[in-house]
Write an enzyme that holds these catalytic residues in place. Structure first.
Site, PDB file in Angstrom:
ATOM      1  N   GLU A   1       0.794  -1.234   0.000  1.00  0.00           N
ATOM      2  CA  GLU A   1       0.000   0.000   0.000  1.00  0.00           C
ATOM      3  C   GLU A   1       0.824   1.282   0.000  1.00  0.00           C
ATOM      4  O   GLU A   1       0.386   2.296  -0.520  1.00  0.00           O
ATOM      5  CB  GLU A   1      -0.949   0.000   1.210  1.00  0.00           C
ATOM      6  CG  GLU A   1      -2.088  -0.984   1.090  1.00  0.00           C
ATOM      7  CD  GLU A   1      -2.969  -0.733  -0.125  1.00  0.00           C
ATOM      8  OE1 GLU A   1      -3.333   0.425  -0.364  1.00  0.00           O
ATOM      9  OE2 GLU A   1      -3.261  -1.713  -0.853  1.00  0.00           O
TER      10      GLU A   1
ATOM     11  N   SER B   1     -56.104 -24.554  30.111  1.00  0.00           N
ATOM     12  CA  SER B   1     -55.879 -25.683  31.034  1.00  0.00           C
ATOM     13  C   SER B   1     -54.430 -25.827  31.480  1.00  0.00           C
ATOM     14  O   SER B   1     -54.157 -26.618  32.392  1.00  0.00           O
ATOM     15  CB  SER B   1     -56.318 -26.985  30.367  1.00  0.00           C
ATOM     16  OG  SER B   1     -57.675 -26.923  30.077  1.00  0.00           O
TER      17      SER B   1
END
Lengths: 776, 160
Positions: free
Chosen positions: A200, A484
């Site tokens: 780079e 229930s």
């Protein structure tokens, strides 16, 4: 008329007199203008520089340069001899953890190898709360998918336990959605630094932020190719561009970039700049979030910590900076290989590496972990967690402070729960399409909660069938009538000597005959779901068959206030009123509340508070939050054990017997639930070690025409078959529980002449004293 | 002949006397206790390494004990909690967690966890005694906290 000569003369005279004064004035003015321009220019540039310097210092010189997202982790996976690797889906788990399947042998952290007789895993390093774990290679010897022995590959030492690190299940980002793991320069391998600089910015250590030679060289190259082939930006400029500026291309931005690069170089060392660059650089995309910085990229592309990268991997990462998507080894291995070799070649030419290292690196195979198919897992659980965390940590802290949140979620169970709900609901729609409401706008919905009842750990949560379509968490936000599924709390109260107004045993007889009672709201008369009356029956039969009339009678004899007290102690916090219909679950609760309340049954009356977060750790490894088990005795052991035994009957003979027909054989207990007009279908069931709840219904309360046994039970069974298997361990009993043979029709002690005999459970001294009348 | 008749009469009388049914004795039938079965605990919850899971959990407890002896209470508590996570029915792990929480002065949580330990170790008399001793210790300390935990008059004045 003046002659030509006269004109010349006049001109000369004019020139010789007027210009001298005028020119001086003109030059003076010009100079003044110039100085004003220069002065203003200097002030403007100075101000600009000052402004830029301020921007740079404000952002770059602060201790925290980046917002680090917080990460949410699942629970640790424990491996020991006896664990069935198929049941625990070990290979899928390793892939989700980012381990890479290799052939031949495992060489470094993150590798695993599967052979018929063993699995070798090179464990990752992991920072647990209060402990830093250094990975090492382990071998799991397998016989018919069961681990029979575990050993350390290096020392040969036999191991009794191997921990697989927690899975990252979610990341809490800020608006930028940048996924980043910070590293210091010391942590980065030198070969990676060399490669990055070489590729780079070769002259990184020679320039002062802007490199005129590089610019010139790039311009020449671009001219030669008549297109943009080379960039002249230094590493510092790239950092400035990513860190401070927008990606748009303009001269103004380029100018600012150069100025800021110079400012940074003046104020900071090359080391600081390089470290920032390594943490800032964009290296690809993972779903909606970006992979930023070399450390995160090392994890993403190679499932390794940055300090564990090989030379080849370092070279590839450096080479990827130019175009992460094009050179991604996950997307195109061949192109990635070519790019890596190019970088390696450059390194060889620059004498950064020698010939031998080059050859070895070029020969390296690029192995990447299997990409995650589903980037977001357990989204409803994450929402629930965020809601809990919001009281402790504001959103901006979660988005920026890099917290690590360790949860109780079992990813294997979560995955199974997810699949069971999606598949189960689709099956119901297919199978019962004719009874489901026609042209209903919304899809049938459902939710699943799985809890480890002994310690209260929430193991899985699925709040709906599709998070992208609806984020409403039906487990934690959906207020539904339990129907229930509430009955076991009525029976528990009825069989608790200290609480019930009239003590019941499993063999006590009750009348299942219609009755009417006057309540504040008017006369109330319960009805059974089959619309019939069943005469005189035992308490056991009433619960196993889920008879409403008998249960209502038991509730009235037991005491409604007492039942409310039981529900409260079990952990139900939703509003409850002591009215007769409470016995049939005619009030609203969240499924999570219900699941939490049920933990007291397999726990013999102890209630383990549901736990979802265990630890919260900051980015420095400091533990901010520690959660310990919260266990409290809320009921006596004996009545709880009796209720559990009644609920075992629900699965073995009662309304949930279909689970056995579907092939679930482990000792288990549970209760179906159906609300009026079949709006909700529930099943809550548990083995001694795992409890799960399934709810099915429509969000807008439209009847589904499905009972709990039809709608929720098949999903529960499918899930429990996978997560509980066909375990053989039964429920524990306290010492004062006995079993006596009774006649199930009369509830009396059985004699040899009784046609039917049932071995019933009783709290000692509450067993029936009279013999059955048969044969008298 | 007369002799024979007398002999026959004597025999008939004897037969008559011995042939009479015995007078029934009126005794109350003994109440028969129902056939009681005591269910067997499904799995021992003690320290014996009956399976690899329990063994792994026991090893974790040993590590935790080491931390406890070093005074590293946070780590000890974390390790005991892990031992429970591995084997949620290991009563000894709950006992040690309670011990760690007690030393961290987290008395209420320690008592809750001790309840769980007691439920799981009910068949081990040694452990039951040990649990009882620890419970008494916790309750005593909770009732009379050590001086360091009691607010001095000065502290009370500062806070209120």
């Amino acid at each position: 008329m003046p002659s030509r000569l006269q004109k010349e003369d006049l001109r000369k005279r004019f020139r010789s007199v007027t210009p001298k004064r005028n020119r001086r004035r003109f030059v003076g003015r010009l100079l003044l203008l110039f100085f004003i321009f220069v002065g203003f220019g200097t002030i403007a540039v100075g101000l600009k520089l000052k402004n830029l310097e301020k921007t740079v210092e404000e952002k770059f010189s602060t201790a925290r340069r980046w917002n680090i997202p917080s990460r949410i982790y699942s629970d640790t996976e424990y491996l020991y001899p006896g664990v069935d690797i198929h049941q625990r889906a070990l290979v899928t788990k390793l892939e989700r953890l980012g381990y890479r399947q290799v052939a031949g042998e495992i060489k470094g952290p993150g590798d695993f190898l599967v052979s018929p007789a063993h699995i070798d895993i090179f464990l990752h390093d992991f920072a647990y709360p209060l402990e830093k774990f250094a990975g090492f290679p382990v071998r799991l010897d397998i016989n018919r998918s069961v681990i029979i022995k575990m050993s350390d590959v290096e020392s040969g030492e036999t191991l009794s336990l191997v921990r697989l690190e927690p899975e990252e299940i979610a990341i809490i980002f800020d608006a930028k959605m940048e996924d980043r793991t910070l590293i210091s320069l010391k942590e980065a391998p030198s070969q990676l630094l060399e490669a990055v600089i070489l590729v780079e910015d070769e002259r990184f250590f020679k320039h002062k932020g802007v490199d005129p030679i590089a610019i010139l060289r790039a311009a020449l190259a671009d001219l030669l190719h008549l297109r943009l082939v080379q960039g002249g930006s230094t590493l510092t400029q790239q950092l400035v561009k990513n860190f401070f500026l927008s990606p748009q291309k303009s001269l103004r931005r380029k100018f600012n970039e150069a100025l800021m690069a110079i400012i940074i170089e003046r104020k900071h060392t090359k080391g600081e700049i390089l470290e920032a660059y390594l943490n800032e650089i964009y290296l690809g995309q993972r779903g909606p979030s970006s992979v930023t910085g070399v450390a995160e990229a090392a994890k993403h592309y190679f499932a390794k910590n940055v300090n564990q990268l090989t030379l080849g991997e370092s070279a590839l990462l450096a080479g990827m900076i130019r175009n992460p998507s094009e050179y991604s080894p996950i997307r195109n291995k061949q192109r990635a290989k070519e790019r890596r070799n190019l970088v390696l070649n450059k390194m060889l030419e620059a004498h950064v590496i020698d010939e031998k290292a080059y050859k070895m690196a070029v020969a390296e195979e690029i192995i990447t972990p299997k990409p995650k198919i589903k980037p977001v897992v357990a989204p409803y659980f994450i929402d629930f967690l965020k809601q809990q965390l919001s009281s402790l940590y504001p959103q901006d802290v979660l988005e920026a402070e890099g917290l690590k949140i360790f949860t109780t979620l079992d990813m294997t169970v979560q995955t199974e729960a997810d699949q069971s709900l999606t598949q189960g609901l689709a099956n119901l729609e297919k199978q019962y399409g004719s009874i489901l409401p026609k042209n209903h706008a919304d899809l049938l919905q459902g939710c699943i909660v799985v809890i480890s009842p002994q310690n209260g750990y929430v193991r899985a949560m699925v709040g709906g069938r599709d998070y992208t379509a609806s984020q409403f968490n039906r487990c934690t936000q959906g207020m539904r009538q339990p129907g229930s599924t509430f009955k076991p709390f009525v029976y528990l109260t009825a069989m608790t000597p200290k609480r019930s107004k009239k003590l019941f045993t499993p063999a006590t007889l009750v009348e299942d005959k219609k009755f009417t009672i006057n309540t504040v709201q008017g006369p109330w008369s319960p009805e059974n779901y089959d619309g019939k009356e069943h005469g005189t029956i035992t308490v056991r039969k009433a619960l196993e068959a889920s008879y409403n009339i008998a249960t209502a009678k038991i509730a009235l004899d037991t005491g409604l206030e007492e039942i409310v007290e039981t529900a409260r102690e079990a952990g139900i916090i939703s509003p409850l009123t002591a009215v007769p219909s409470i016995a049939l679950g005619a009030f609203e609760v969240t499924p999570l509340e219900m699941a939490g309340a049920y933990t007291l049954f397999p726990n013999l009356g102890l209630r383990a508070e549901p736990l979802s977060v265990i630890h919260v750790m900051n980015s420095d490894g400091e533990v901010l939050e520690k959660k310990t088990l919260k266990i409290k005795r809320v009921f006596d052991e004996a009545p709880t054990a009796l209720t559990t035994q009644l609920m075992k009957g629900v699965l073995d003979r009662g309304t949930a017997a279909a689970a056995r027909a579907m092939g679930f054989s482990a000792p288990a207990a549970g209760k179906t639930g159906t609300t009026s007009e079949y709006r909700d279908a529930w099943f809550v069931g548990f083995t001694p070690q795992i409890l799960s709840l399934v709810w099915v219904g429509f969000d807008d309360n439209v009847p589904t025409q499905m009972s709990g046994a039809r709608g929720a039970l098949p999903i529960w069974t499918s899930l429990m078959k996978k997560i509980a298997g066909n375990a053989t361990q039964d429920f524990p009993f306290p010492k004062n529980i006995i079993q006596v043979e009774i006649d199930p029709d009369t509830g009396m002690e059985a004699t040899k002449k009784c046609p039917k005999v049932f071995l019933e459970f009783f709290i000692e001294d509450t067993e029936p004293k009279e013999k059955c009348p048969h044969g008298k | 002949m007369r002799g024979f008749c007398l002999f026959a009469l004597f025999c008939s009388l004897c037969l008559l006397v011995t042939g009479c049914p015995k007078k029934p004795t009126l005794t109350k039938p003994k109440p028969r206790k129902p056939r009681v079965v005591r269910p067997v605990p499904p799995i021992p919850s003690g320290p014996e390494a009956l399976n690899p899971k329990r063994e792994a959990s026991q090893n974790m407890i040993r590590v935790g004990e080491h931390y406890l002896s070093e005074g590293n209470l946070d780590k000890a508590v974390q390790t005991f909690q892990e031992a429970i996570n591995i084997d949620t029915e290991n009563g000894v792990a709950y006992y040690y967690l309670a011990k760690g929480l007690y030393q961290k002065q987290n008395y209420d949580d320690a008592l809750g966890v001790l309840e769980k330990s007691e439920a799981l170790l009910a068949n081990y008399s040694d452990w039951v005694a040990e649990i009882k001793r620890l419970r008494n210790q916790i309750q005593e300390t909770k009732a009379n906290p050590p001086p360091s935990l009691q607010q001095t008059e000065y502290q009370k004045w500062i806070y209120h």
